[in-house]
Design an enzyme around this catalytic site. Sequence first.
Site, PDB file in Angstrom:
ATOM      1  N   CYS A   1       0.828  -1.217   0.000  1.00  0.00           N
ATOM      2  CA  CYS A   1       0.000   0.000   0.000  1.00  0.00           C
ATOM      3  C   CYS A   1       0.857   1.260   0.000  1.00  0.00           C
ATOM      4  O   CYS A   1       0.429   2.293  -0.515  1.00  0.00           O
ATOM      5  CB  CYS A   1      -0.980  -0.009   1.168  1.00  0.00           C
ATOM      6  SG  CYS A   1      -0.234  -0.129   2.795  1.00  0.00           S
TER       7      CYS A   1
ATOM      8  N   HIS B   1      -2.234   1.466   7.143  1.00  0.00           N
ATOM      9  CA  HIS B   1      -2.543   1.595   5.724  1.00  0.00           C
ATOM     10  C   HIS B   1      -2.117   2.971   5.219  1.00  0.00           C
ATOM     11  O   HIS B   1      -2.185   3.963   5.951  1.00  0.00           O
ATOM     12  CB  HIS B   1      -4.051   1.390   5.523  1.00  0.00           C
ATOM     13  CG  HIS B   1      -4.488   1.390   4.093  1.00  0.00           C
ATOM     14  ND1 HIS B   1      -3.911   0.592   3.131  1.00  0.00           N
ATOM     15  CD2 HIS B   1      -5.453   2.115   3.451  1.00  0.00           C
ATOM     16  CE1 HIS B   1      -4.508   0.812   1.971  1.00  0.00           C
ATOM     17  NE2 HIS B   1      -5.433   1.728   2.138  1.00  0.00           N
TER      18      HIS B   1
END
Length: 319
Positions: free
Chosen positions: A81, A160
């Site tokens: 990510c 994230h």
Amino acid sequence: MASWNTIESDPGVFTNLVEAFGAKGLEFAELFSLDDTEFERLSPIYGLIFLFKWTGESNTSESVSEVPNLFFAKQVISNACATQAILSVLLNISPETNPEIQLGPTLEELRAFSAELPSDMRGLAIENSEAIRNAHNSFARPEPFIVNEQKATAADDVFHFVAFLPFENHVYELDGLKPGPIHHGAINNNSSWLSVAKTAIQQRIETYAASEIKFNLLAIVRDQRQVLEEERSRLQSILATNNDPQVSAELAQVEANFANETAKRQAWEEENTRRRHNYIPFCVDLFKVLAEKSILPSLIDKANEIARNKRGQGLSPSK
């Protein structure tokens, strides 16, 4: 398909990563506040990379839509990510309006190849890019032991990365785990796109304010060495025709700042070299030598005593 390893959120890591992709003219700067003065100091800012604790909950108030010509890719790769968020900014930088930035052949080919693909196929295009995967994995910490991968549970902390960027006078958040780009608003003529992004980030932080303080915000900016080189050339041109003491003082400050930037880059290179190095053999040999010299038992006893004393004082043994 080869795996992608987790990499550290660090300006030196990310700067060297995009340079490994072949991009030039960029670097990353860590932001410790959302003050406008901090943004102005680093201007121009091409995008923001925001790291936060991911809970898996969907915010139903978010407006998700498809945006023509905006590069958005679904995340189909585990542990990637960070790279995906970075690519979300880089592949939306216009070469016409930002000629100072060179993406290089690898990224330009990816952008051209995936231009007409849907977002899920763009994610697969990133996954299948050997050059991008190899660059990403080159910054992973060495793993001397083989462990079985386990999926995160509700008790685990999962983080994230998402990207915030301006595109055609609007501000978008690009999160590969969402169905599409998230529109955060139009850019007013009297304000910067960063004011819109700042509001969105502040709202995200406030949702965790009672229980979470682990956030990280990085800005994608121009290579500060290039900025200083341009300023140095400008000041030298002035001094060539006008020996102004104030301009001379400004030039001296620019030279000092350039030296600091050069030292920063050197420190980043050294830190990344250490990140890649496997220290386990050294530690094993060190313990062997200490054991052979009968030093290790006394060191262990001393460490245990220090830990007991700290626990007795209500301190963490690691402090």
